[in-house]
Design a protein around this motif. Structure first.
Motif, PDB file in Angstrom:
ATOM      1  N   PRO A 217     -34.193  13.134 -32.770  1.00 45.50           N
ATOM      2  CA  PRO A 217     -34.504  14.507 -33.206  1.00 45.50           C
ATOM      3  C   PRO A 217     -35.912  14.961 -32.847  1.00 45.50           C
ATOM      4  CG  PRO A 217     -34.557  13.000 -35.073  1.00 45.50           C
ATOM      5  CD  PRO A 217     -34.024  12.214 -33.914  1.00 45.50           C
ATOM      6  N   GLN A 218     -36.738  14.055 -32.345  1.00 41.85           N
ATOM      7  CA  GLN A 218     -38.089  14.420 -31.916  1.00 41.85           C
ATOM      8  C   GLN A 218     -38.183  14.612 -30.408  1.00 41.85           C
ATOM      9  OE1 GLN A 218     -40.321  11.161 -33.862  1.00 41.85           O
ATOM     10  NE2 GLN A 218     -41.170  12.709 -35.233  1.00 41.85           N
ATOM     11  N   SER A 219     -37.042  14.588 -29.734  1.00 42.79           N
ATOM     12  CA  SER A 219     -37.003  14.910 -28.310  1.00 42.79           C
ATOM     13  C   SER A 219     -36.784  16.415 -28.152  1.00 42.79           C
ATOM     14  CB  SER A 219     -35.886  14.131 -27.620  1.00 42.79           C
ATOM     15  OG  SER A 219     -34.612  14.593 -28.068  1.00 42.79           O
ATOM     16  N   LEU A 220     -36.792  16.908 -26.908  1.00 38.43           N
ATOM     17  CA  LEU A 220     -36.488  18.308 -26.659  1.00 38.43           C
ATOM     18  C   LEU A 220     -35.127  18.660 -27.263  1.00 38.43           C
ATOM     19  CD1 LEU A 220     -37.501  18.710 -22.890  1.00 38.43           C
ATOM     20  CD2 LEU A 220     -38.753  19.572 -24.872  1.00 38.43           C
ATOM     21  N   SER A 221     -35.026  19.875 -27.804  1.00 41.24           N
ATOM     22  CA  SER A 221     -33.756  20.292 -28.399  1.00 41.24           C
ATOM     23  C   SER A 221     -32.680  20.526 -27.351  1.00 41.24           C
ATOM     24  CB  SER A 221     -33.954  21.550 -29.245  1.00 41.24           C
ATOM     25  OG  SER A 221     -34.470  22.604 -28.443  1.00 41.24           O
ATOM     26  N   THR A 222     -33.092  20.846 -26.147  1.00 42.00           N
ATOM     27  CA  THR A 222     -32.196  21.003 -24.996  1.00 42.00           C
ATOM     28  C   THR A 222     -33.046  20.870 -23.741  1.00 42.00           C
ATOM     29  OG1 THR A 222     -30.602  22.463 -23.870  1.00 42.00           O
ATOM     30  CG2 THR A 222     -32.453  23.515 -24.956  1.00 42.00           C
ATOM     31  N   ASN A 223     -32.416  20.577 -22.625  1.00 45.89           N
ATOM     32  CA  ASN A 223     -33.166  20.392 -21.378  1.00 45.89           C
ATOM     33  C   ASN A 223     -33.459  21.692 -20.641  1.00 45.89           C
ATOM     34  OD1 ASN A 223     -33.484  17.594 -21.508  1.00 45.89           O
ATOM     35  ND2 ASN A 223     -31.444  17.246 -20.650  1.00 45.89           N
ATOM     36  N   HIS A 224     -32.745  22.757 -21.009  1.00 47.23           N
ATOM     37  CA  HIS A 224     -32.910  24.021 -20.287  1.00 47.23           C
ATOM     38  C   HIS A 224     -34.070  24.799 -20.896  1.00 47.23           C
ATOM     39  CE1 HIS A 224     -30.709  27.482 -18.007  1.00 47.23           C
ATOM     40  NE2 HIS A 224     -32.018  27.542 -17.873  1.00 47.23           N
ATOM     41  N   LEU A 225     -35.227  24.725 -20.242  1.00 42.23           N
ATOM     42  CA  LEU A 225     -36.426  25.396 -20.722  1.00 42.23           C
ATOM     43  C   LEU A 225     -36.555  26.766 -20.080  1.00 42.23           C
ATOM     44  CD1 LEU A 225     -38.944  22.413 -20.605  1.00 42.23           C
ATOM     45  CD2 LEU A 225     -37.378  23.073 -22.433  1.00 42.23           C
ATOM     46  N   TRP A 226     -37.102  27.714 -20.840  1.00 41.02           N
ATOM     47  CA  TRP A 226     -37.281  29.076 -20.319  1.00 41.02           C
ATOM     48  C   TRP A 226     -38.740  29.504 -20.281  1.00 41.02           C
ATOM     49  CZ3 TRP A 226     -32.934  32.736 -22.646  1.00 41.02           C
ATOM     50  CH2 TRP A 226     -31.855  32.755 -21.739  1.00 41.02           C
ATOM     51  N   ALA A 227     -39.524  29.152 -21.276  1.00 35.80           N
ATOM     52  CA  ALA A 227     -40.890  29.673 -21.386  1.00 35.80           C
ATOM     53  C   ALA A 227     -41.798  28.600 -21.947  1.00 35.80           C
ATOM     54  CB  ALA A 227     -40.913  30.913 -22.298  1.00 35.80           C
ATOM     55  N   ALA A 228     -43.110  28.740 -21.695  1.00 34.57           N
ATOM     56  CA  ALA A 228     -44.070  27.757 -22.188  1.00 34.57           C
ATOM     57  C   ALA A 228     -45.437  28.397 -22.351  1.00 34.57           C
ATOM     58  CB  ALA A 228     -44.164  26.568 -21.218  1.00 34.57           C
ATOM     59  N   CYS A 229     -46.174  27.941 -23.371  1.00 35.17           N
ATOM     60  CA  CYS A 229     -47.582  28.294 -23.503  1.00 35.17           C
ATOM     61  C   CYS A 229     -48.298  27.186 -24.257  1.00 35.17           C
ATOM     62  CB  CYS A 229     -47.771  29.648 -24.197  1.00 35.17           C
ATOM     63  SG  CYS A 229     -47.589  29.621 -25.984  1.00 35.17           S
ATOM     64  N   GLU A 230     -49.619  27.157 -24.111  1.00 37.75           N
ATOM     65  CA  GLU A 230     -50.431  26.139 -24.780  1.00 37.75           C
ATOM     66  C   GLU A 230     -51.206  26.775 -25.922  1.00 37.75           C
ATOM     67  OE1 GLU A 230     -53.636  22.572 -23.690  1.00 37.75           O
ATOM     68  OE2 GLU A 230     -53.510  24.348 -22.412  1.00 37.75           O
ATOM     69  N   ASP A 231     -51.220  26.099 -27.061  1.00 34.21           N
ATOM     70  CA  ASP A 231     -51.976  26.560 -28.215  1.00 34.21           C
ATOM     71  C   ASP A 231     -53.433  26.137 -28.078  1.00 34.21           C
ATOM     72  OD1 ASP A 231     -52.482  27.692 -30.674  1.00 34.21           O
ATOM     73  OD2 ASP A 231     -50.767  26.742 -31.660  1.00 34.21           O
ATOM     74  N   ALA A 232     -54.282  26.636 -28.980  1.00 32.56           N
ATOM     75  CA  ALA A 232     -55.713  26.329 -28.923  1.00 32.56           C
ATOM     76  C   ALA A 232     -56.002  24.850 -29.140  1.00 32.56           C
ATOM     77  CB  ALA A 232     -56.460  27.170 -29.958  1.00 32.56           C
ATOM     78  N   ASP A 233     -55.110  24.159 -29.861  1.00 32.66           N
ATOM     79  CA  ASP A 233     -55.319  22.744 -30.135  1.00 32.66           C
ATOM     80  C   ASP A 233     -54.655  21.830 -29.110  1.00 32.66           C
ATOM     81  OD1 ASP A 233     -52.664  23.044 -30.750  1.00 32.66           O
ATOM     82  OD2 ASP A 233     -52.836  22.487 -32.865  1.00 32.66           O
ATOM     83  N   GLY A 234     -54.137  22.401 -28.036  1.00 30.96           N
ATOM     84  CA  GLY A 234     -53.507  21.607 -26.989  1.00 30.96           C
ATOM     85  C   GLY A 234     -52.015  21.415 -27.166  1.00 30.96           C
ATOM     86  N   THR A 235     -51.461  21.926 -28.246  1.00 31.22           N
ATOM     87  CA  THR A 235     -50.016  21.863 -28.466  1.00 31.22           C
ATOM     88  C   THR A 235     -49.295  22.792 -27.487  1.00 31.22           C
ATOM     89  OG1 THR A 235     -50.296  21.369 -30.806  1.00 31.22           O
ATOM     90  CG2 THR A 235     -48.181  22.306 -30.142  1.00 31.22           C
ATOM     91  N   PHE A 236     -48.119  22.371 -27.021  1.00 33.63           N
ATOM     92  CA  PHE A 236     -47.276  23.227 -26.194  1.00 33.63           C
ATOM     93  C   PHE A 236     -46.191  23.866 -27.067  1.00 33.63           C
ATOM     94  CE2 PHE A 236     -47.764  20.671 -21.985  1.00 33.63           C
ATOM     95  CZ  PHE A 236     -49.108  20.995 -21.964  1.00 33.63           C
ATOM     96  N   TRP A 237     -45.900  25.105 -26.751  1.00 32.31           N
ATOM     97  CA  TRP A 237     -44.753  25.787 -27.347  1.00 32.31           C
ATOM     98  C   TRP A 237     -43.766  26.080 -26.232  1.00 32.31           C
ATOM     99  CZ3 TRP A 237     -44.331  25.953 -32.508  1.00 32.31           C
ATOM    100  CH2 TRP A 237     -45.502  25.733 -33.251  1.00 32.31           C
TER     101      TRP A 237
END
Length: 361
Positions: free
Chosen positions: A231-251
């Motif tokens: 459950p801590q892996s990607l929820s699905t492999n098909h990614l659409w968008a990405a950005c980085e937060d100020a603390d280095g986290t990816f969304w």
């Protein structure tokens, strides 16, 4: 006809001279307060080439560029200049739909198309230089279906085409990094959805088959994939968008798997999904656009009528997504004046600092 060159804030404020304002009622913010928002409208007859907005950017001169499924639009605060393909002119835009628009640090505007390759806008001549795939030419673009264009901290351009292409500005040639079925350290897929460089200089590539971490020294990829029993892996492999937060986290926005908070140091994800029983959950699991605002909030666009979602990832307590506008959203952009431009299938919406929406359709 060349559009006027004006200051960025003037460009965006001049839109008010075109618009009619319509109240849309009350909107609840993440802090529990309520505020009035307003729509302001511009019709296609006033210049926008098409209502389906795919990509938005503001250039260094203040112009707003809007890529649609039928033409590229430059807005100067007074009106739109439209660029389309002319079959008789090899210096015209190579084609439509437009898939991505990006200005680099040197002031070059790069325009990706669905089947016409990559275009570089020549400001002085008001035309385009085309980069296309040529199977008989070494170093040409790897494919004519082009997606995201990303400029890293060194000024290198990375282009999503048939895999990822690195552009050499001196020779104007491309080096391709693609998927090879029998090479486990190659790119996981040639269908590129997003490209991102983290604060340490590592390049990450989102595809329709997982997230890839690129080692520039070895030119190998590490894959991060969905695992059914994790459950801590990607929820699905098909990614659409990405950005980085100020603390280095990816969304990471996914196609059907909701929003993923990805920790690049551990490779672990926290998943945020739509819950029909929770009005404060994500509006839909198809997350097509993410924009990190200057105040740290995330503006999240969904594609199946989940609309716009505002989310403060640093707010304590249970996650709260504030939903707004049941549109199919393709892109979200914050300009230098902190105005938000939202590309939908029904037109372009703008949220100014006074929180007024404008739609162009």
């Amino acid at each position: 006809m060349m559009a006027r060159i004006v200051e960025g804030c003037r460009v965006l404020l001049r839109v008010l001279s075109f618009t009619a304002v319509t109240s849309i009622g009350i909107f609840e913010t993440l802090l529990g307060q309520r505020e009035d928002l307003q729509f302001e409208f511009i019709s296609v007859e006033q210049g926008l080439s098409n209502a389906q907005i795919v990509s938005i950017t503001q250039d260094s001169r203040g112009f707003l560029w809007v890529g649609t499924i039928n033409g590229l639009n430059r807005y100067d605060g007074y009106g739109f200049t439209v660029f389309k393909n002319d079959p008789q002119d090899s210096t015209s835009l190579a084609g439509s739909p437009i898939t991505f628009v990006k200005e680099d640090r040197f002031g070059f505007l790069w325009v990706s198309t669905e089947s016409g390759g990559l275009n570089r806008f020549n400001r002085e001549r008001n035309n385009f230089t085309r980069f296309t795939h040529d199977p008989n030419k070494s170093g040409s673009l790897s494919g004519n279906g082009v997606g995201p264009v990303y400029e890293d901290t060194n000024g290198t351009l990375w282009i999503g085409a048939n895999g990822v292409d690195r552009f050499d500005r001196t020779t104007e040639t491309f080096t391709n990094y693609g998927h090879h079925p029998f090479d486990p350290v190659s790119l996981s897929s040639n269908y590129i959805m997003s490209i991102l460089e983290d604060r340490s200089g590592t390049l990450w590539v989102g595809t329709d088959s997982g997230l890839n971490k690129f080692d520039r020294n070895t030119e190998k990829f590490i894959h991060y994939m969905h695992e059914n029993d994790n459950p801590q892996s990607l929820s699905t492999n098909h990614l659409w968008a990405a950005c980085e937060d100020a603390d280095g986290t990816f969304w990471l926005g996914t196609n059907g798997g909701g929003l993923n908070r990805f920790d690049p140091s551990t490779g672990e994800c926290t998943r945020y999904r739509y819950d029909p029983n929770n009005p404060q959950s994500l509006g839909n699991d198809k997350v097509s656009a993410i924009c990190r605002a200057h105040d740290g909030r995330l503006w999240i666009g969904t594609f199946e009528m989940g609309g716009l979602n505002l989310f403060d990832p640093h707010r304590p307590g249970e996650p709260v997504f504030v939903r707004y506008a049941q549109d199919r959203i393709r892109s979200i952009y914050e300009d230098r004046s902190c105005n938000f431009w939202i590309g939908t299938d029904r037109g372009l919406k703008n949220v100014s600092r006074r929180r007024a929406f404008k739609r162009y359709f």
